[in-house]
Design an enzyme around this catalytic site. Sequence first.
Site, short mmCIF file in Angstrom:
data_model
loop_
_atom_site.label_atom_id
_atom_site.label_comp_id
_atom_site.label_asym_id
_atom_site.label_seq_id
_atom_site.Cartn_x
_atom_site.Cartn_y
_atom_site.Cartn_z
N HIS A 121 52.30 44.74 36.32
CA HIS A 121 52.74 45.56 37.46
C HIS A 121 52.91 44.75 38.73
CE1 HIS A 121 48.74 46.13 39.44
NE2 HIS A 121 48.26 46.05 38.22
N GLU B 218 51.40 50.85 39.44
CA GLU B 218 50.24 51.02 38.57
C GLU B 218 49.06 51.52 39.38
OE1 GLU B 218 46.49 49.96 36.44
OE2 GLU B 218 47.15 49.28 38.40
N HIS C 73 40.61 43.93 43.81
CA HIS C 73 40.96 45.00 44.76
C HIS C 73 40.41 44.75 46.16
CE1 HIS C 73 42.17 48.28 41.63
NE2 HIS C 73 42.87 47.18 41.55
N GLU D 156 46.76 42.30 32.66
CA GLU D 156 46.11 42.82 33.86
C GLU D 156 45.15 41.79 34.44
OE1 GLU D 156 45.74 44.85 36.09
OE2 GLU D 156 46.90 46.63 35.61
N ASP E 58 45.84 40.44 40.51
CA ASP E 58 46.11 41.82 40.06
C ASP E 58 47.34 42.36 40.77
OD1 ASP E 58 46.04 44.40 39.20
OD2 ASP E 58 44.28 44.99 40.35
ZN LIG Z 1 46.15 45.88 38.03
#
Ligand SMILES: [Zn+2]
Length: 917
Positions: free
Chosen positions: A158, A205, A305, A232, A170
Site C-alpha cells: 500500500h 490501507e 505508525h 507489509e 509501512d
Molecule cells: Zn501497512
Amino acid sequence: MSTRWGFFRSALALSPLLVGFPLLSNWKHYDLPKPIADVIDNVTNVPQVSEYAILEHARYLSEDVGYRTVGTREHALGDAWMVQQAYALQTLCEEAVSAEPGRKLECEVWHQVGSGSHRFDILGKRLYKTYVNLTNIVVRISDGTPAGKKHAALANSHLDSTLPSPGAADDAIAVGALIEAARTLIATRGWEPHHALILLFNNAEESLQDGSHLFATAHPIRNTVRAVINLEAAGTSGPSLLFQATSSAMVAAYAQVPRPFGTIVAHDVFSSGIIMSDTDFRQFELYLGVPGLDIAIVGHGYFYHTRKDRVQYIEAGVAQHMGETAYALLKFLASKESPLLELSGGHEKPQTVFFSFLGAFFIKYSFATAISLHAVLFAASIALISSTPTSVSASVAVLEKKGAENIRRKVPEVSAPSNIGISIFKGILLLSTACLAAVLSANMVALFMVHVLDRPLSWYKAELSCLLLYGPPAFTGALASLNFLGPLFFPTSTNNISNTERTLLQSVLLSYIVIASVVQLAGIGSAVLLTMTAGALLTGLLFDRARGGNRVSLGTYALGQTTPLFFGTELFSTLTDIFVPLSGRMGAEAPAENLVASLTVFSAAYSAPLLLPFFARFGSVILKRALLILTLVTAATITIFSQRDPFDVMHPKRVFVVYNENITTNAVSLGVGTSDIAPGFNTFVQDIAVFLANTSRVGNTGATLKVNTTPMRVEMHEYNGDWDVLYPFSAFLSPYEIALEPYVSAYALGGDPEKTFTVRAINDVVDAAAATRSLTLIIDHPGLIWTTIAFDAHVLSWSLDDDPPTKHARHFVKEASFYGEDKWSIDLVISLHDLPSSSPSSPENMKDPEELVRPHALRVNFVGVQEAAMWPGKAADKAKGGRAMALLEELDAWLEERSQGAVDAMLLGCVGGVIDV
Ligand SMILES: [Zn+2]
Ligand SMILES: *[C@@H]1O[C@H](CO)[C@@H](O)[C@H](O)[C@H]1NC(C)=O
Ligand SMILES: *[C@@H]1O[C@H](CO)[C@@H](O)[C@H](O)[C@H]1NC(C)=O
Ligand SMILES: *[C@@H]1O[C@H](CO)[C@@H](O)[C@H](O)[C@H]1NC(C)=O
Ligand SMILES: *[C@@H]1O[C@H](CO)[C@@H](O)[C@H](O)[C@H]1NC(C)=O
C-alpha cells in the site's frame, strides 16, 4: 563416567551449548543479506534486485512526498507518482520486447478509481467504512495471451501511510520491493510469465483497507486472481516474516525464497487475534476467497505508525531481503511449476507445519505427517521408558549375590510397569506444579512492579531484557517446587537421586509428547515446538539407555537441550519482537506487564525443559543454594529495573493529541491520550495545561488562549463525539481533556458556505403507516478528512450492506476519500418506533436547540480531521492550518523539549459537532 562431576563442573561443561546455541540462533534470527547497490550485476550482466533502488522509492514517497494520509494532498501526490512508475514499468516491458522480438511479455496498467462501502469489524466493534473516489494502481505482467492471463498471482502493497506517519517501512518499502522485483523480472532476458502477475499498489490501507476492498470488489481482473502475496511492515529491522499462510501449496511456494523466515507459530499467534491488527490480506480472503502469504517486517516495532518510520531508521539489508523474497515468489508463481492452478479451493486453515531454520532451511510437512510422527515418538518413548531399569538398589543387590545367578547379573532389573507409571505420574505432577509456580512468581513480580513500585514497562527499551527481570523469579518458582515436592514425591529411602533424575527426564519426555499430540490433534500446527523438544529428549534418553550405567550422562542433557535452546531462543525473539513494542500501544489499561512476564516464562520454560532433572541430579544442598542465589538475583534485578525509564529517542512513548473545535457549542478543547501503562501521564497532562495557560499567544495568529487548567479525565464510551475520529482505537487511550477558550470555528454554520461542515437529510420521507422514515444523509466536509458519523437508530435497511443490526443500536460510519472529495452520503430506512416523536432533550450548551430539534429527529454526531492541520505531516504548509496548527506546532516543540525526544505525538486538528436531522 565413574567420577561424579559436581554442579559447577557439569554446568561449565554444558555452558558452550547453553550459551552458544542461543547466540547462534539469535544471530541467524536477525541475519540479513548484504545490500546490493547495482541493478545489474557488473560481472555477469544479470539484472538483480537492488536495495538501493528500493530505498530510493521509499525515500521519495516518505520524504519528497511525505505523510500520505488518505485524503491529503500528499496522498494524491503519491498516487500520481505511482501512476508514473507503473507506466515506466510498461515502457520497460515494451523496450524489452523490441530488443528481443518474439519474447512473450506484456505489461498493462490500470488506474482504478472507485467508491464503495464495507463493514469492518475491529476490536470487537461493528464499524462501517465508506469511501469516495479512492484509487489503486494496478500493473499486470503476462505473456499477452488470454490463456496466460486466465490465472494470476496478486502481489499487494500500500502507498498510503497512517495518520501520524510518513510510512517509509509501512509500506513504501514494500511498494519499492514490488516495483524492483517487477523491474528485475522484466529486465531478465528471455523471462516470460507462464501465468500472469498482478501488482496492486493500493492507495488506502490505513483507512481500514478501502483500497484492497475496492480492488477485490470492483476491479475488472479481480476474478483471475488465484493467490495473493501481501507485503507489509510493522517494524524497521530484521528479515520479513511470513506470518500468515493459508494454503499448503503456497507454503510450498514459499520454500523457493532464498532466505526463508517464518513459522507456523507466528501464523497461529497472529490468527489468534491477540495482536489486534490486520492487513489487506483480510479483504482478499473475504472478497476474492483466495489463499496466500502475508509477509511483514517486524523487528524494532517501536517506530511503527510513528513519525520515525523513516528510511534513515531502516536497517541495512531489510529492503534487500524483502525485495529478494518478493522476486523469488513472483518468479515461481509465474512459472510453469506454479501451484496457481491447484488453488481453486479458496483459502484454508493451515494443514502444513512449517518453520525456517538458520535463515537457510525451510522445513514443512503435513498435519497428517505430524500426527504419525507423534504416534511414533509416543510409542518409542513408552518402549524406552518401560524397558529402562529404574532400580539401582536392585542391580546392586544382583551384584551382591555373587556367583549365585550369573544370568541376572547382566540384566538389570526392570521394575514393574505400575511402579514406573506412578513415578512418572508424580514426575509430571511435579513438573506441572513447577510450571505453575514459575508463572505465578513471575506474575507476582509483574504486579509488584506495576502496583507497588509503579514502574511498569521497565524492559520496554530492550526487547530481550524482560528475561533478566522475569527469568529469575520464574526459575525460583520452579526450583522451589522441586525443593518442596521433590522429597515428598521421591523420598530418598525408596529412591536414590539418580532414579529421581531419570524419572523426571522421562516425565518431561512424556509430557511433551502427550501435549504435542493433543495440540496437533486440535489442528494447531504450533505443536511442532513441542515435537522438537520431544525428539531431542528422546534422542538424549536413547543415548542414556544405550550407554547404560547408573548415572545419567551429561550427554543426555546436551542432546536433550539442543532443539529447546534453539527454538526457544527463536520463540523468545519472535514473541518479544512483537509483544514488547506492542505493549506501548496496547492501551493504558491493558495488562501489558503480566502479558510480557507470562510470555517470558513461557519461552524460558520452553527453552529449559531439563532444568528440574538437572537440579535433581545434585541433591538438596545445591538446590537450596541455587534458590537463595536466585532470590537474591530477583531482588537485585527488581531494584535495577525499577530505576529504568521505559522510553527514549529510539523507543518513544506514543501520545495522541486531538485539538477539537465543536461547531455546535463553539467549545474548543485539547484531548490528550496515551496507549501505554507507564505512570506519570496525569502529571504530563497537567504540565501541558500549565504550558498552554502560560502561552499567551498562539503562534503568530495573535489569538490569545485561556485554559481551564484542570484537565479532566474523560471516561470513554460511545458518546465521546470528539474522540470519534480515532474510534474504536479511542477506547484504548484513557484520555484527558483540557478546555480552551471557546471561539467560532471557520467550519461552523454561518461562516463561509464553501467551508461549512454539515450533515443534512434529503429525500426525507416519513411513512406513518409503516412507522418508518427514509432519508439520504449527506455529509459535506470541505477541508476535512476521515470524517466519522455516529447515531442511534433501529436501521431497517441502508446502502452500507444488506445486514444492519436487527435492533436499536449505535452506529459508527467512517469515511475516507480522495483529496478534494468533500461529500458523501448514505441511504437509510429507519424505524420510527424509537425515535423521539417530539423534541429530544438537547445537548447542553447547544447554540439553538429550537432549530436543531424536530420530531422524528435523528441525532448525528459528526467529526473530521482538518486536512491542513495535522502536525507534523503538514508542517511544510502550516500557515493553512490556522489556529489549530499553530497550537499543535508549539505544543509539539514543547513536548520534544520536555521529553528529550522520547515522545512521539500524533497531533490532529479536528472539527465536529452534533445535529438533529
Ligand atoms: Zn501497512
Ligand atoms: C562491481 O560491483 C562491485 C559491488 O558494487 C564493486 O565492488 C566492483 O568494484 C564492481 N566492479 C567493476 C568491474 O565495476
Ligand atoms: C468521482 O470522480 C469522478 C470523476 O472525477 C466524478 O465524476 C464523480 O462525481 C466523483 N464522485 C463519485 C462519488 O464518484
Ligand atoms: C511561563 O512563561 C515564562 C515566560 O516565557 C517562563 O519564564 C515561565 O517559566 C513559564 N512558566 C511555566 C510554568 O511554563
Ligand atoms: C460537541 O458538543 C456536543 C454538546 O456538548 C457534544 O454532544 C458533541 O459530542 C460534541 N462534538 C464534538 C465533535 O466535539
